[in-house]
Design a protein around this motif. Structure first.
Motif, PDB file in Angstrom:
ATOM      1  N   ALA A 148     -16.337  -3.673  -9.579  1.00  0.00           N
ATOM      2  CA  ALA A 148     -15.171  -3.142  -8.867  1.00  0.00           C
ATOM      3  C   ALA A 148     -15.214  -1.623  -8.817  1.00  0.00           C
ATOM      4  O   ALA A 148     -14.863  -1.007  -7.798  1.00  0.00           O
ATOM      5  CB  ALA A 148     -13.881  -3.609  -9.540  1.00  0.00           C
ATOM      6  N   LEU A 149     -15.665  -0.992  -9.899  1.00  0.00           N
ATOM      7  CA  LEU A 149     -15.745   0.463  -9.912  1.00  0.00           C
ATOM      8  C   LEU A 149     -16.849   0.953  -8.983  1.00  0.00           C
ATOM      9  O   LEU A 149     -16.710   2.010  -8.343  1.00  0.00           O
ATOM     10  CB  LEU A 149     -15.970   0.962 -11.338  1.00  0.00           C
ATOM     11  N   VAL A 391     -10.413  -9.833 -14.106  1.00  0.00           N
ATOM     12  CA  VAL A 391     -11.296  -9.963 -12.951  1.00  0.00           C
ATOM     13  C   VAL A 391     -10.516 -10.467 -11.750  1.00  0.00           C
ATOM     14  O   VAL A 391     -10.708 -10.007 -10.615  1.00  0.00           O
ATOM     15  CB  VAL A 391     -12.471 -10.904 -13.274  1.00  0.00           C
ATOM     16  N   VAL A 392      -9.612 -11.431 -11.987  1.00  0.00           N
ATOM     17  CA  VAL A 392      -8.836 -12.025 -10.894  1.00  0.00           C
ATOM     18  C   VAL A 392      -7.941 -10.985 -10.229  1.00  0.00           C
ATOM     19  O   VAL A 392      -7.790 -10.962  -9.000  1.00  0.00           O
ATOM     20  CB  VAL A 392      -7.995 -13.201 -11.420  1.00  0.00           C
ATOM     21  N   GLY A 393      -7.337 -10.110 -11.027  1.00  0.00           N
ATOM     22  CA  GLY A 393      -6.352  -9.181 -10.491  1.00  0.00           C
ATOM     23  C   GLY A 393      -6.877  -7.846 -10.031  1.00  0.00           C
ATOM     24  O   GLY A 393      -6.208  -7.153  -9.251  1.00  0.00           O
ATOM     25  N   LEU A 394      -8.078  -7.456 -10.485  1.00  0.00           N
ATOM     26  CA  LEU A 394      -8.570  -6.118 -10.173  1.00  0.00           C
ATOM     27  C   LEU A 394      -8.771  -5.862  -8.675  1.00  0.00           C
ATOM     28  O   LEU A 394      -8.453  -4.764  -8.193  1.00  0.00           O
ATOM     29  CB  LEU A 394      -9.854  -5.829 -10.944  1.00  0.00           C
ATOM     30  N   PRO A 395      -9.271  -6.828  -7.888  1.00  0.00           N
ATOM     31  CA  PRO A 395      -9.390  -6.563  -6.445  1.00  0.00           C
ATOM     32  C   PRO A 395      -8.056  -6.197  -5.801  1.00  0.00           C
ATOM     33  O   PRO A 395      -8.001  -5.314  -4.937  1.00  0.00           O
ATOM     34  CB  PRO A 395      -9.948  -7.878  -5.892  1.00  0.00           C
ATOM     35  N   GLY A 396      -6.990  -6.866  -6.205  1.00  0.00           N
ATOM     36  CA  GLY A 396      -5.670  -6.532  -5.672  1.00  0.00           C
ATOM     37  C   GLY A 396      -5.252  -5.121  -6.061  1.00  0.00           C
ATOM     38  O   GLY A 396      -4.615  -4.405  -5.272  1.00  0.00           O
ATOM     39  N   ALA A 397      -5.631  -4.712  -7.275  1.00  0.00           N
ATOM     40  CA  ALA A 397      -5.310  -3.367  -7.727  1.00  0.00           C
ATOM     41  C   ALA A 397      -6.048  -2.323  -6.896  1.00  0.00           C
ATOM     42  O   ALA A 397      -5.466  -1.301  -6.497  1.00  0.00           O
ATOM     43  CB  ALA A 397      -5.663  -3.223  -9.207  1.00  0.00           C
ATOM     44  N   ILE A 398      -7.341  -2.573  -6.632  1.00  0.00           N
ATOM     45  CA  ILE A 398      -8.122  -1.635  -5.830  1.00  0.00           C
ATOM     46  C   ILE A 398      -7.577  -1.568  -4.403  1.00  0.00           C
ATOM     47  O   ILE A 398      -7.477  -0.489  -3.804  1.00  0.00           O
ATOM     48  CB  ILE A 398      -9.607  -2.034  -5.823  1.00  0.00           C
ATOM     49  N   SER A 399      -7.187  -2.726  -3.845  1.00  0.00           N
ATOM     50  CA  SER A 399      -6.602  -2.750  -2.507  1.00  0.00           C
ATOM     51  C   SER A 399      -5.301  -1.954  -2.465  1.00  0.00           C
ATOM     52  O   SER A 399      -5.044  -1.192  -1.512  1.00  0.00           O
ATOM     53  CB  SER A 399      -6.351  -4.197  -2.076  1.00  0.00           C
ATOM     54  N   PHE A 400      -4.481  -2.126  -3.495  1.00  0.00           N
ATOM     55  CA  PHE A 400      -3.219  -1.380  -3.602  1.00  0.00           C
ATOM     56  C   PHE A 400      -3.488   0.121  -3.596  1.00  0.00           C
ATOM     57  O   PHE A 400      -2.831   0.881  -2.865  1.00  0.00           O
ATOM     58  CB  PHE A 400      -2.500  -1.800  -4.883  1.00  0.00           C
ATOM     59  N   LEU A 401      -4.462   0.573  -4.398  1.00  0.00           N
ATOM     60  CA  LEU A 401      -4.749   2.003  -4.469  1.00  0.00           C
ATOM     61  C   LEU A 401      -5.393   2.514  -3.188  1.00  0.00           C
ATOM     62  O   LEU A 401      -5.150   3.657  -2.768  1.00  0.00           O
ATOM     63  CB  LEU A 401      -5.633   2.288  -5.679  1.00  0.00           C
ATOM     64  N   THR A 402      -6.214   1.677  -2.548  1.00  0.00           N
ATOM     65  CA  THR A 402      -6.799   2.063  -1.260  1.00  0.00           C
ATOM     66  C   THR A 402      -5.703   2.374  -0.249  1.00  0.00           C
ATOM     67  O   THR A 402      -5.767   3.379   0.484  1.00  0.00           O
ATOM     68  CB  THR A 402      -7.712   0.944  -0.723  1.00  0.00           C
ATOM     69  N   ASP A 403      -4.686   1.534  -0.208  1.00  0.00           N
ATOM     70  CA  ASP A 403      -3.559   1.770   0.693  1.00  0.00           C
ATOM     71  C   ASP A 403      -2.797   3.040   0.323  1.00  0.00           C
ATOM     72  O   ASP A 403      -2.359   3.797   1.197  1.00  0.00           O
ATOM     73  CB  ASP A 403      -2.599   0.579   0.663  1.00  0.00           C
ATOM     74  N   ARG A 404      -2.637   3.290  -0.988  1.00  0.00           N
ATOM     75  CA  ARG A 404      -1.915   4.495  -1.397  1.00  0.00           C
ATOM     76  C   ARG A 404      -2.685   5.742  -0.981  1.00  0.00           C
ATOM     77  O   ARG A 404      -2.110   6.713  -0.491  1.00  0.00           O
ATOM     78  CB  ARG A 404      -1.697   4.513  -2.917  1.00  0.00           C
ATOM     79  N   PHE A 405      -4.010   5.732  -1.160  1.00  0.00           N
ATOM     80  CA  PHE A 405      -4.815   6.889  -0.766  1.00  0.00           C
ATOM     81  C   PHE A 405      -4.798   7.090   0.749  1.00  0.00           C
ATOM     82  O   PHE A 405      -4.925   8.209   1.238  1.00  0.00           O
ATOM     83  CB  PHE A 405      -6.255   6.722  -1.254  1.00  0.00           C
ATOM     84  N   ALA A 406      -4.638   5.981   1.474  1.00  0.00           N
ATOM     85  CA  ALA A 406      -4.618   6.060   2.935  1.00  0.00           C
ATOM     86  C   ALA A 406      -3.245   6.431   3.486  1.00  0.00           C
ATOM     87  O   ALA A 406      -3.083   6.608   4.697  1.00  0.00           O
ATOM     88  CB  ALA A 406      -5.067   4.726   3.531  1.00  0.00           C
ATOM     89  N   GLY A 407      -2.260   6.533   2.618  1.00  0.00           N
ATOM     90  CA  GLY A 407      -0.924   6.899   3.053  1.00  0.00           C
ATOM     91  C   GLY A 407      -0.105   5.759   3.598  1.00  0.00           C
ATOM     92  O   GLY A 407       0.932   5.979   4.237  1.00  0.00           O
ATOM     93  N   VAL A 408      -0.551   4.507   3.353  1.00  0.00           N
ATOM     94  CA  VAL A 408       0.211   3.350   3.811  1.00  0.00           C
ATOM     95  C   VAL A 408       1.512   3.254   3.017  1.00  0.00           C
ATOM     96  O   VAL A 408       1.525   3.406   1.786  1.00  0.00           O
ATOM     97  CB  VAL A 408      -0.618   2.053   3.642  1.00  0.00           C
ATOM     98  N   THR A 409       2.605   3.000   3.689  1.00  0.00           N
ATOM     99  CA  THR A 409       3.906   2.885   3.024  1.00  0.00           C
ATOM    100  C   THR A 409       3.900   1.711   2.050  1.00  0.00           C
ATOM    101  O   THR A 409       3.544   0.573   2.427  1.00  0.00           O
ATOM    102  CB  THR A 409       5.032   2.677   4.051  1.00  0.00           C
ATOM    103  N   PRO A 410       4.248   1.940   0.773  1.00  0.00           N
ATOM    104  CA  PRO A 410       4.200   0.849  -0.210  1.00  0.00           C
ATOM    105  C   PRO A 410       5.293  -0.183   0.051  1.00  0.00           C
ATOM    106  O   PRO A 410       6.386   0.135   0.526  1.00  0.00           O
ATOM    107  CB  PRO A 410       4.433   1.560  -1.536  1.00  0.00           C
ATOM    108  N   THR A 411       4.965  -1.432  -0.244  1.00  0.00           N
ATOM    109  CA  THR A 411       5.956  -2.498  -0.185  1.00  0.00           C
ATOM    110  C   THR A 411       6.351  -2.870  -1.608  1.00  0.00           C
ATOM    111  O   THR A 411       5.734  -2.456  -2.576  1.00  0.00           O
ATOM    112  CB  THR A 411       5.386  -3.729   0.536  1.00  0.00           C
ATOM    113  N   SER A 412       7.400  -3.637  -1.723  1.00  0.00           N
ATOM    114  CA  SER A 412       7.900  -4.018  -3.039  1.00  0.00           C
ATOM    115  C   SER A 412       8.329  -5.482  -3.004  1.00  0.00           C
ATOM    116  O   SER A 412       8.833  -5.973  -2.000  1.00  0.00           O
ATOM    117  CB  SER A 412       9.092  -3.133  -3.423  1.00  0.00           C
ATOM    118  N   ASN A 413       8.112  -6.188  -4.100  1.00  0.00           N
ATOM    119  CA  ASN A 413       8.580  -7.570  -4.204  1.00  0.00           C
ATOM    120  C   ASN A 413       9.575  -7.719  -5.360  1.00  0.00           C
ATOM    121  O   ASN A 413       9.623  -8.733  -6.024  1.00  0.00           O
ATOM    122  CB  ASN A 413       7.418  -8.556  -4.343  1.00  0.00           C
ATOM    123  N   CYS A 414      10.346  -6.667  -5.576  1.00  0.00           N
ATOM    124  CA  CYS A 414      11.359  -6.683  -6.643  1.00  0.00           C
ATOM    125  C   CYS A 414      12.323  -7.869  -6.471  1.00  0.00           C
ATOM    126  O   CYS A 414      12.753  -8.138  -5.343  1.00  0.00           O
ATOM    127  CB  CYS A 414      12.158  -5.381  -6.616  1.00  0.00           C
TER     128      CYS A 414
END
Length: 414
Positions: A148-149, A391-414
């Motif tokens: 993943a890294l 291992v199961v969750g890390l791809p989602g984490a990388i996708s989340f950070l990719t969106d943050r670096f790209a300036g995509v507006t974050p969503t929330s499931n609170c």
């Protein structure tokens, strides 16, 4: 100069890897001891790069103290690597020296995103530190998240991997880990040859690394308010150390060694407030001494099937976990107990049936963040155990950070 490689240890569980920071005696002063039974600190590394300079107190948090180029670790491709020694602060507010290893793509662009990755932390020996483990031939100490890294590096990011347990390998000291993480980011930005001064920064980590990540995210607004984090992603994070200690220690437990190691690490970090050694009976002292320089699997093997009652006595009718000073240390290192909240979006994941991590602490902490207006994505992932959930969750984490670096507006499931 290539850092000394870690010695192979007896068999360790696969993906729980240890990270530990610099040298115990490197701090140049011996920590004060309140206990009649001396606290056991880890054996020092022989590598002088980790030594704290005499003028450490004159340096600012995150100031770079020394730099060395190192070979790219074997599991990473088409990268350059550099290690930074920097000034940080321990849980008592005293200056310490810490180390981070920074990997960058060959020919990397300036101002590229930075991922501060806090590796899994389950160790009392300094040879288990990421800056050491990155160069070990022991397959049980290698960075399992390397695929993943590598993906992050291929996207053009730099990856900084701090030794977030500090110079005494204080396993369990989450506040220390959060502060070292934030000062490591400061150091990365301060080292101008890396061209990262203006880079967006994200945090990620799992288990013990997730604990340091979550603490860094919570402390950032007050400890490092100048840092603008893009987001933080953490999984399987023990957000309440006291609850976890009771869960692993109230009755005989296969991984009681982790609770014992955390008690030892916190005693190293809080020698006046954490009288663990005073409570230990002869069996507890023997266990403490046998794992004082160990990595994950030796710690687990040494404590397997034991409990707090087996290794510690009551003092004046007070059991170890009920000692008020110990409870205060637990609170100081539990993200759930902090009043501060992150100032950047959060991605959190955990196994749907995690028997090691108090999930109720995660739920209450995420609810508090949601109520404070922090964008939170919290995911319960299917996994057969705590380790594979990384291992199961890390791809989602990388996708989340990719969106943050790209300036995509974050969503929330609170």
């Amino acid at each position: 100069m290539r850092p000394r490689t870690a010695r192979p240890h007896a068999r360790r569980i696969g993906a729980v890897l240890a990270a530990a920071a610099a040298a115990a005696t490197v701090a140049t002063v011996t920590a004060p001891t309140a206990s009649a039974v001396p606290i056991v600190y880890p054996a020092a590394l022989t590598d002088g790069f980790y030594n704290a300079p005499a003028d450490l107190a004159d340096k600012a948090p995150g100031e770079v103290l020394a730099v060395r180029s190192v070979p790219p670790p074997a599991l990473f491709f088409d990268t350059t690597a550099v290690q930074l020694k920097f000034r940080s602060t321990n849980s008592q507010g005293a200056p310490i020296a810490a180390v981070t290893t920074v990997l960058s793509p060959t020919g990397a662009a300036p101002a590229r995103p930075v991922l501060s990755f806090q590796h899994i932390v389950n160790a009392l020996g300094l040879q288990c530190a990421p800056s050491q483990a990155l160069y070990t031939s022991d397959p049980n100490l290698m960075i399992r998240e390397a695929p993943a890294l590598n993906g992050a590096l291929q996207q053009g990011w730099s990856v900084a991997i701090p030794d977030h347990l500090g110079p005494t390998s204080a396993y369990g000291a989450a506040r220390l880990g959060g502060q070292i993480t934030l000062d490591g980011i400061r150091a990365v930005k301060n080292h101008t040859p890396l061209a990262l001064t203006d880079s967006p920064v994200g945090l990620a980590g799992y288990s013990g690394g997730g604990m340091a990540t979550a603490m860094a995210a919570a402390l950032a607004p007050t400890y490092a308010p100048e840092l603008e984090l893009a987001g933080s992603a953490f999984g399987g994070a023990p957000l309440n150390i006291g609850k976890m200690a009771k869960g692993l220690g109230d009755a005989p437990h296969p991984v009681f060694g982790l609770a014992m190691a955390a008690a030892m690490g916190l005693e190293r970090e809080y020698p006046q407030q954490m009288p663990v050694s005073e409570h230990l009976n002869p069996e507890g002292v023997a266990l403490r001494d046998s794992i004082a320089n160990a990595c994950t699997n030796d710690i687990i093997a040494g404590g397997a099937g034991r409990s707090i009652a087996a290794v510690a006595d009551t003092i004046n009718g007070t059991a170890l976990l009920d000692d008020p000073s110990i409870q205060a240390v637990f609170a100081d290192n539990s993200v759930e107990a902090l009043t501060s909240v992150p100032n950047a979006p959060i991605y959190e994941w955990h196994a749907n049936d995690d028997v090691l991590i108090p999930v109720d602490a995660i739920t209450s902490t995420m609810r508090r963040y949601c109520d404070a207006g922090v964008p939170v994505q919290s995911e319960s992932v299917w996994s057969p155990d705590h380790l594979s959930a990384a291992v199961v969750g890390l791809p989602g984490a990388i996708s989340f950070l990719t969106d943050r670096f790209a300036g995509v507006t974050p969503t929330s499931n609170c």
